[in-house]
Structures are given as C-alpha cells and as structure tokens.
Write an enzyme that holds these catalytic residues in place. Sequence first.
Site, PDB file in Angstrom:
ATOM      1  N   ASN A   9       1.115  -1.176   0.104  1.00  0.00           N
ATOM      2  CA  ASN A   9      -0.379  -0.490  -0.154  1.00  0.00           C
ATOM      3  C   ASN A   9       1.050   0.982   0.281  1.00  0.00           C
ATOM      4  OD1 ASN A   9      -1.912   2.318   0.113  1.00  0.00           O
ATOM      5  ND2 ASN A   9      -1.940   1.298   2.741  1.00  0.00           N
ATOM      6  N   LYS A  11      -0.219   3.951  -0.410  1.00  0.00           N
ATOM      7  CA  LYS A  11      -0.452   5.249   0.345  1.00  0.00           C
ATOM      8  C   LYS A  11       0.219   6.801  -0.478  1.00  0.00           C
ATOM      9  CE  LYS A  11      -0.202   3.133   4.634  1.00  0.00           C
ATOM     10  NZ  LYS A  11      -0.011   3.378   5.604  1.00  0.00           N
ATOM     11  N   HIS A  97      -9.446   1.015   4.757  1.00  0.00           N
ATOM     12  CA  HIS A  97      -8.347   1.446   5.511  1.00  0.00           C
ATOM     13  C   HIS A  97      -8.459   1.725   6.745  1.00  0.00           C
ATOM     14  CE1 HIS A  97      -3.466   2.505   6.178  1.00  0.00           C
ATOM     15  NE2 HIS A  97      -3.636   1.678   6.207  1.00  0.00           N
ATOM     16  N   GLU A  99      -6.532   4.673   7.526  1.00  0.00           N
ATOM     17  CA  GLU A  99      -6.509   5.756   8.011  1.00  0.00           C
ATOM     18  C   GLU A  99      -7.604   6.356   6.530  1.00  0.00           C
ATOM     19  OE1 GLU A  99      -2.738   5.688   5.509  1.00  0.00           O
ATOM     20  OE2 GLU A  99      -2.152   5.222   7.087  1.00  0.00           O
ATOM     21  N   GLU A 169      -5.255  -4.959  10.619  1.00  0.00           N
ATOM     22  CA  GLU A 169      -4.761  -4.307  10.592  1.00  0.00           C
ATOM     23  C   GLU A 169      -4.329  -3.511  11.709  1.00  0.00           C
ATOM     24  OE1 GLU A 169      -1.924  -2.957   6.793  1.00  0.00           O
ATOM     25  OE2 GLU A 169      -3.999  -1.445   7.025  1.00  0.00           O
ATOM     26  N   GLY A 175       2.560   2.476  10.358  1.00  0.00           N
ATOM     27  CA  GLY A 175       2.806   3.257  10.818  1.00  0.00           C
ATOM     28  C   GLY A 175       4.113   3.905  11.705  1.00  0.00           C
ATOM     29  N   SER A 215       3.510  -1.931  10.589  1.00  0.00           N
ATOM     30  CA  SER A 215       4.627  -1.929  10.443  1.00  0.00           C
ATOM     31  C   SER A 215       5.182  -3.525  10.375  1.00  0.00           C
ATOM     32  CB  SER A 215       4.931  -1.292  12.008  1.00  0.00           C
ATOM     33  OG  SER A 215       4.585   0.144  12.277  1.00  0.00           O
TER      34      SER A 215
HETATM   35  P1  PGA Z   1       2.922   0.331   7.928  1.00  0.00           P
HETATM   36  O1  PGA Z   1       1.391   0.217   6.765  1.00  0.00           O
HETATM   37  O2  PGA Z   1       3.699  -1.126   7.769  1.00  0.00           O
HETATM   38  O3  PGA Z   1       3.509   1.725   7.630  1.00  0.00           O
HETATM   39  O4  PGA Z   1       3.115   0.713   9.117  1.00  0.00           O
HETATM   40  C1  PGA Z   1       0.876  -0.269   6.525  1.00  0.00           C
HETATM   41  C2  PGA Z   1      -0.803   0.027   6.169  1.00  0.00           C
HETATM   42  O5  PGA Z   1      -1.666   1.121   6.517  1.00  0.00           O
HETATM   43  O6  PGA Z   1      -1.535  -1.025   5.800  1.00  0.00           O
END
Ligand code: PGA
Length: 255
Positions: A9, A11, A97, A99, A169, A175, A215
Amino acid sequence: MRKKMIAGNWKMHKTNAEAVRLVTQLRRMLEKKPARKTEVVVCPPFTALVPVAELLKGSKIQLGAQNIFWEEEGAFTGEVSARMVKSAGAKYVIIGHSERRRYFKEDENIINKKIRLALKNKLRVIHCVGETLEEREHNLTQDIIINQLEWGLKGFTADDFKRIVIAYEPVWAIGTGKTATPEQAQEVHAFIREILNTLYGSQVGTRITILYGGSVKPENAAGLLSQPDVDGALVGGACLNARSFFQIIQASEGA
Ligand code: PGA
C-alpha cells in the site's frame, strides 16, 4: 490451500517517474527470483495506476487501487469510481483502511457500499479491519472486529467472499514502528476466521486469505508469516523500497 499474498500500500507516495522506477526494480528482482507461492500486489496512487499497469504487462505482479467512491458515477468532484480503476488496470482495491476511516470518516455503511460496488465491477477487495490502541487497552478488540465484519460485510454471500481478502491492521501498529507480536496477530486472525464462519458460513472464514498489516518489515516478516492463520501482509512504509518489499515477499515464500 489458502492463497498467500504480499500487498504493498503505497499510500500518498511516488510521482509517476518514481513509481516507474520502483516497479521496474521490483519486477527485475522477481524475474530473477520469482514468487511461486505468493501473489504480489502493488497499490500505487490513482495517478500512477496506468503507467504501472503498462509496466506490469507480462508480469505476475498484480495491480490494486487504494480506494474507490461508493457511487457508480456522477457529480462527485474529485472522486474516482470502481469502473475507472478497473479500466486503468486494477484487479484489487483496498477498502476500509484505517486512514480512510479516520481522516475521511468512512464507517461500516460506506465501506459496505464500496465493497458492493467493487465486487459488482469485478474488482477483488482487500478489506481492512482493526482496533485502535484505546480499544485494545479497554479489551474491546474482539467487539470492534465483530462489528467491522458484521456490518462492513453485511449481505455478502459465500461466493462473494471468494473475491475478498481481509487485512487485519491494528491501528496502533500502522506507521508507528510498533508491530503486533506474531502471537497477537495469530490470536486475532484465528478469531476473524471463527467470526466469518459463524456469520457467513462454515467455510468462509476457513478459506479466506487474511493478511496482517502494521509496520511489517523484512526483520519481522518471517515471524508474523510463520503463524498458521497469517496468510500474508499488507505493507505500507516498507513497500516504498523495492529491496525491502522483495525481502518481505521472500519471507512469505519461505514461510
Ligand atoms: P505500515 O502501513 O506498514 O507503514 O505500518 C501498513 C498499512 O497501513 O497498510
């Protein structure tokens, strides 16, 4: 046998030139050492879908979008439809997601509409679920997961689930550099299967691919991917570099 998958992803990262560079590198690495057991998916921003789709012709790497709007088409300035991402070459779309839930106030109702439209347009869905830190600390993880699976996926049939992948997640791990331990991930993944079996039919949860996200890095991928109910990963930060994403794919191949 459940499908294994490593999805990246991106982003809101990468211009088109940067996207082309990243995918060219990844493609080269996978040509030297192909992923035989793992489906690899890249999810660039909308603007890079077409150039990335061009580059992926003749390769096994699949293309996904990060979002779609919940209506077919119309006066929705700035939005992008399921048909549009499909026509740009996407096979997958990420929906729900954290976010999007957080910054764009997407709730289970919106997520349900988006999944419905994605399936109608023959896209496959990566549906994200997961609890916040506060919810975990209040012992609400299971309640949150049940709610997300019950309402976000309401009305779907066992057949629809063949085109859906779940990504667990935990929001506190996205993140932040804090990963769930392999045991924490395993526990929730097993729980998700159980709930899906209960809500949608006994084989749905057993057969569905469940990714872990939050992460994931080359250093922790093998531990997470060796868990019996972890079928792959949804990778954010570490997918922006071809080498680290490739190393995570290798960890899946070895798991
Ligand atoms: P990250 O993001 O690996 O940077 O923690 C994962 C995600 O949001 O899909």
